[in-house]
Design a protein around this motif. Structure first.
Motif, PDB file in Angstrom:
ATOM      1  N   VAL A 154       0.849  -1.189   0.000  1.00 43.93           N
ATOM      2  CA  VAL A 154       0.000   0.000   0.000  1.00 43.93           C
ATOM      3  C   VAL A 154       0.882   1.235   0.000  1.00 43.93           C
ATOM      4  CG1 VAL A 154      -1.754   1.298   1.278  1.00 43.93           C
ATOM      5  CG2 VAL A 154      -1.833  -1.198   1.238  1.00 43.93           C
ATOM      6  N   SER A 155       0.577   2.193  -0.873  1.00 44.90           N
ATOM      7  CA  SER A 155       1.358   3.427  -0.913  1.00 44.90           C
ATOM      8  C   SER A 155       0.432   4.612  -1.163  1.00 44.90           C
ATOM      9  CB  SER A 155       2.442   3.365  -2.002  1.00 44.90           C
ATOM     10  OG  SER A 155       1.857   3.103  -3.266  1.00 44.90           O
ATOM     11  N   THR A 156       0.835   5.768  -0.640  1.00 47.81           N
ATOM     12  CA  THR A 156       0.056   6.999  -0.769  1.00 47.81           C
ATOM     13  C   THR A 156       0.885   8.031  -1.513  1.00 47.81           C
ATOM     14  OG1 THR A 156      -0.989   6.521   1.363  1.00 47.81           O
ATOM     15  CG2 THR A 156      -1.260   8.739   0.486  1.00 47.81           C
ATOM     16  N   THR A 157       0.267   8.720  -2.472  1.00 45.49           N
ATOM     17  CA  THR A 157       0.959   9.749  -3.234  1.00 45.49           C
ATOM     18  C   THR A 157       0.805  11.102  -2.539  1.00 45.49           C
ATOM     19  OG1 THR A 157      -0.960  10.377  -4.592  1.00 45.49           O
ATOM     20  CG2 THR A 157       0.345   8.477  -5.324  1.00 45.49           C
ATOM     21  N   PRO A 158       1.666  12.057  -2.860  1.00 49.72           N
ATOM     22  CA  PRO A 158       1.536  13.404  -2.267  1.00 49.72           C
ATOM     23  C   PRO A 158       0.200  14.067  -2.603  1.00 49.72           C
ATOM     24  CG  PRO A 158       3.707  13.115  -3.250  1.00 49.72           C
ATOM     25  CD  PRO A 158       2.890  11.928  -3.665  1.00 49.72           C
ATOM     26  N   GLU A 159      -0.458  13.610  -3.676  1.00 55.16           N
ATOM     27  CA  GLU A 159      -1.734  14.201  -4.085  1.00 55.16           C
ATOM     28  C   GLU A 159      -2.919  13.607  -3.332  1.00 55.16           C
ATOM     29  OE1 GLU A 159       0.402  12.782  -6.341  1.00 55.16           O
ATOM     30  OE2 GLU A 159       1.410  14.692  -6.797  1.00 55.16           O
ATOM     31  N   GLY A 160      -2.642  12.683  -2.384  1.00 56.02           N
ATOM     32  CA  GLY A 160      -3.734  12.099  -1.622  1.00 56.02           C
ATOM     33  C   GLY A 160      -4.385  10.897  -2.288  1.00 56.02           C
ATOM     34  N   LYS A 161      -3.710  10.312  -3.266  1.00 51.36           N
ATOM     35  CA  LYS A 161      -4.202   9.101  -3.918  1.00 51.36           C
ATOM     36  C   LYS A 161      -3.535   7.875  -3.291  1.00 51.36           C
ATOM     37  CE  LYS A 161      -6.727  10.582  -7.552  1.00 51.36           C
ATOM     38  NZ  LYS A 161      -8.064  10.074  -7.933  1.00 51.36           N
ATOM     39  N   VAL A 162      -4.226   6.753  -3.298  1.00 48.75           N
ATOM     40  CA  VAL A 162      -3.629   5.500  -2.834  1.00 48.75           C
ATOM     41  C   VAL A 162      -3.575   4.509  -3.983  1.00 48.75           C
ATOM     42  CG1 VAL A 162      -4.290   5.737  -0.429  1.00 48.75           C
ATOM     43  CG2 VAL A 162      -5.874   4.659  -2.004  1.00 48.75           C
ATOM     44  N   MET A 163      -2.479   3.793  -4.061  1.00 44.09           N
ATOM     45  CA  MET A 163      -2.319   2.686  -4.995  1.00 44.09           C
ATOM     46  C   MET A 163      -2.101   1.442  -4.164  1.00 44.09           C
ATOM     47  SD  MET A 163      -2.205   1.193  -7.903  1.00 44.09           S
ATOM     48  CE  MET A 163      -2.147   2.495  -9.131  1.00 44.09           C
ATOM     49  N   ASP A 164      -3.086   0.563  -4.139  1.00 43.93           N
ATOM     50  CA  ASP A 164      -3.040  -0.632  -3.301  1.00 43.93           C
ATOM     51  C   ASP A 164      -2.922  -1.881  -4.155  1.00 43.93           C
ATOM     52  OD1 ASP A 164      -3.416   1.150  -1.309  1.00 43.93           O
ATOM     53  OD2 ASP A 164      -5.315   0.356  -0.576  1.00 43.93           O
ATOM     54  N   LEU A 165      -2.008  -2.761  -3.757  1.00 49.23           N
ATOM     55  CA  LEU A 165      -1.822  -4.051  -4.420  1.00 49.23           C
ATOM     56  C   LEU A 165      -2.052  -5.151  -3.391  1.00 49.23           C
ATOM     57  CD1 LEU A 165       1.483  -3.309  -6.396  1.00 49.23           C
ATOM     58  CD2 LEU A 165      -0.864  -2.998  -7.197  1.00 49.23           C
ATOM     59  N   PHE A 166      -3.058  -5.968  -3.607  1.00 48.94           N
ATOM     60  CA  PHE A 166      -3.354  -7.098  -2.731  1.00 48.94           C
ATOM     61  C   PHE A 166      -3.130  -8.392  -3.513  1.00 48.94           C
ATOM     62  CE2 PHE A 166      -5.685  -3.718  -0.680  1.00 48.94           C
ATOM     63  CZ  PHE A 166      -5.687  -4.041   0.664  1.00 48.94           C
ATOM     64  N   TYR A 167      -2.246  -9.239  -3.001  1.00 53.76           N
ATOM     65  CA  TYR A 167      -2.079 -10.574  -3.572  1.00 53.76           C
ATOM     66  C   TYR A 167      -2.953 -11.519  -2.742  1.00 53.76           C
ATOM     67  CZ  TYR A 167       1.806  -8.616  -6.186  1.00 53.76           C
ATOM     68  OH  TYR A 167       2.568  -7.854  -7.039  1.00 53.76           O
ATOM     69  N   ILE A 168      -3.954 -12.095  -3.381  1.00 53.11           N
ATOM     70  CA  ILE A 168      -4.996 -12.826  -2.667  1.00 53.11           C
ATOM     71  C   ILE A 168      -5.218 -14.219  -3.252  1.00 53.11           C
ATOM     72  CG2 ILE A 168      -6.224 -10.742  -1.928  1.00 53.11           C
ATOM     73  CD1 ILE A 168      -8.093 -11.095  -4.304  1.00 53.11           C
ATOM     74  N   THR A 169      -5.768 -15.097  -2.420  1.00 58.36           N
ATOM     75  CA  THR A 169      -6.269 -16.384  -2.895  1.00 58.36           C
ATOM     76  C   THR A 169      -7.747 -16.468  -2.539  1.00 58.36           C
ATOM     77  OG1 THR A 169      -5.637 -17.482  -0.819  1.00 58.36           O
ATOM     78  CG2 THR A 169      -4.044 -17.556  -2.643  1.00 58.36           C
ATOM     79  N   ASP A 170      -8.466 -17.261  -3.296  1.00 57.18           N
ATOM     80  CA  ASP A 170      -9.914 -17.361  -3.138  1.00 57.18           C
ATOM     81  C   ASP A 170     -10.276 -18.692  -2.492  1.00 57.18           C
ATOM     82  OD1 ASP A 170     -12.633 -17.138  -3.288  1.00 57.18           O
ATOM     83  OD2 ASP A 170     -12.767 -17.220  -5.468  1.00 57.18           O
ATOM     84  N   THR A 171     -10.824 -18.635  -1.265  1.00 61.09           N
ATOM     85  CA  THR A 171     -11.233 -19.853  -0.579  1.00 61.09           C
ATOM     86  C   THR A 171     -12.252 -20.640  -1.399  1.00 61.09           C
ATOM     87  OG1 THR A 171     -10.856 -18.816   1.566  1.00 61.09           O
ATOM     88  CG2 THR A 171     -12.238 -20.776   1.555  1.00 61.09           C
ATOM     89  N   ARG A 172     -13.104 -19.928  -2.118  1.00 64.18           N
ATOM     90  CA  ARG A 172     -14.135 -20.587  -2.930  1.00 64.18           C
ATOM     91  C   ARG A 172     -13.600 -21.108  -4.261  1.00 64.18           C
ATOM     92  NH1 ARG A 172     -18.781 -15.882  -1.995  1.00 64.18           N
ATOM     93  NH2 ARG A 172     -18.447 -15.711   0.281  1.00 64.18           N
ATOM     94  N   GLU A 173     -12.384 -20.680  -4.642  1.00 59.15           N
ATOM     95  CA  GLU A 173     -11.694 -21.160  -5.845  1.00 59.15           C
ATOM     96  C   GLU A 173     -12.489 -20.896  -7.118  1.00 59.15           C
ATOM     97  OE1 GLU A 173     -10.709 -25.248  -5.135  1.00 59.15           O
ATOM     98  OE2 GLU A 173      -9.056 -24.750  -3.798  1.00 59.15           O
TER      99      GLU A 173
END
Length: 412
Positions: free
Chosen positions: A142-161
């Motif tokens: 997760v990172s925040t830019t000086p302009e107040g924007k966030v760029m979020d990267l989530f690496y996820i797995t799905d229990t339901r597949e």
């Protein structure tokens, strides 16, 4: 999962608010089954008020008395518990059939990435949505830019597949849109290729000072605030009471995930559990009797093995998670670490609890990441959260640490 009788898991919901619900599991046994069941129960946010476990090594009968929430999804809980139970073919000696039923590969990792305007509590709200959708967060950046924007990267797995389906992705988009708002500039889910998955697992550097303060048990007990740890448990071994089992008696402070912490430790030692009795003693203490055997079906007679297991249990029950707030010249970083099971599974809902605690403190997050580190032959999941100190919201170091610790450890 294989073939199971439908009544392998029975849940009887309480009719009165002050009475526990009862979960009964009746299925073939396997080493580590208790740990797997406790992890699922912990994921669903249930308080374990008591348990009885008995097994003959092939078939087990387990009863959990749990206190749920109004929002507890009992039907889904039963489905997940059923999924952890071995097939009855295993008890019939048809191990080859059981082996064919096991997953041939780990679950696919997907990359969820979005960009939107930042606001306080956003990261927790997103984490809450992912948990409700049964998406397991493996790594986050997760990172925040000086302009107040966030760029979020989530690496996820799905229990339901079923994340590969269009319908599942649209369901995730719809739930996220409700918390991200209409100003979201992008939101995408894609399969993470082997190279991307591998690079996402590469942890950032941990300084020697952090390792010394958080993972050296002698330094931890000498310098850490006692409000961030439990008192050392009383653990005794008895090889005289039973002709075939070692009895371990534990008296310790209760906390969220207590039974899971004990079960995962025994699972890591490849210990077979034949009987467990868990009862509360007053408001904060618990007593446990565990009749156990080694993998070779023998008692733990070696004093060195007893001492090794005792020391490990003492460490896991007094410091189940590690919390530290590190102040540097220009920034403040919250570091939380929890041990990983030998199977590769980690403690559930840790990131959820961290972000909820910071949201309650009205403390904004500048960046965050999750990584895994091997320290002294033990693997740890380490959460690093860089706090925004320019928001004018002054919260003391002690208050932040204690709030995060209590959120992680208290049933609340």
């Amino acid at each position: 999962m294989g073939l199971l009788y439908d009544d392998a898991v029975i849940i009887r919901q309480s009719e009165k608010e002050d009475e526990p619900s009862v979960i009964t599991v009746n299925c073939p046994d396997k080493t580590g089954l208790g740990c797997d069941l406790c992890r699922i129960i912990l994921f669903f946010g249930l308080t374990v008020a008591g348990t009885d476990v008995s097994t003959d090594g092939k078939w087990c009968y387990i009863v959990f008395w749990v206190v749920g929430r109004p929002s507890t999804r009992w039907g889904l809980l039963k489905k997940r518990l059923m999924g952890a139970c071995p097939s009855f073919w295993l008890a019939c000696g048809m191990s080859s059939y059981w082996a064919e039923l096991q997953p041939s590969k780990p679950p696919d990792v997907f990359l969820l990435k979005f960009c939107c305007n930042d606001r306080r509590g956003l990261l927790h709200d997103v984490t809450e949505v992912l948990c409700e959708l049964e998406l397991t967060i493996k790594t986050v950046k997760v990172s925040t830019t000086p302009e107040g924007k966030v760029m979020d990267l989530f690496y996820i797995t799905d229990t339901r597949e079923i994340m590969h389906t269009k319908r599942r992705k649209e369901d995730v988009y719809d739930h996220l849109k409700a918390v991200l708002g209409d100003d979201t500039s992008s939101c995408e889910i894609e399969i993470a290729g082997p190279d991307i998955s591998a690079s996402s697992q590469e942890p950032s550097f941990l300084s020697d000072a952090i390792i010394e303060d958080m993972f050296n048990i002698e330094m931890l007990e000498k310098h850490q605030d006692h409000s961030l740890a439990f008192k050392r448990p009383s653990i005794t071994f008895d090889n005289l009471l039973s002709p075939s089992h070692t009895l371990i008696q534990i008296v310790c402070q209760d906390h969220k995930g207590l039974l899971y912490d004990i079960m995962r430790t025994l699972k890591d030692y490849n210990i077979q559990i034949s009987y467990v009795r868990f009862t509360t003693k007053g408001k904060t203490e618990c007593e446990l009797d565990l009749f156990i055997m080694q993998a070779d079906s023998k008692k733990i007679a070696d004093l060195r093995k007893q001492n090794s297991l005792r020391c490990r249990l003492e460490m896991e029950l007094s410091h189940p998670v590690r919390v530290a707030l590190i102040s540097r010249t220009h920034d403040t970083e919250l570091v939380v670490a929890n041990p990983i099971e030998s199977s590769g599974e980690g403690r559930p809902l840790v990131f959820y609890d961290i972000t909820l605690a910071l949201k309650m403190l009205n403390k904004p997050i500048f960046s965050a990441e999750i990584g895994r580190h091997v320290i002294d032959d033990h693997e740890w999941e380490v959460y690093r959260v860089l706090l925004d100190e320019g928001d004018g919201n002054s919260v003391s170091k002690k208050e932040i640490e204690e709030t995060v610790w209590k959120m992680l450890m208290s049933w609340g």
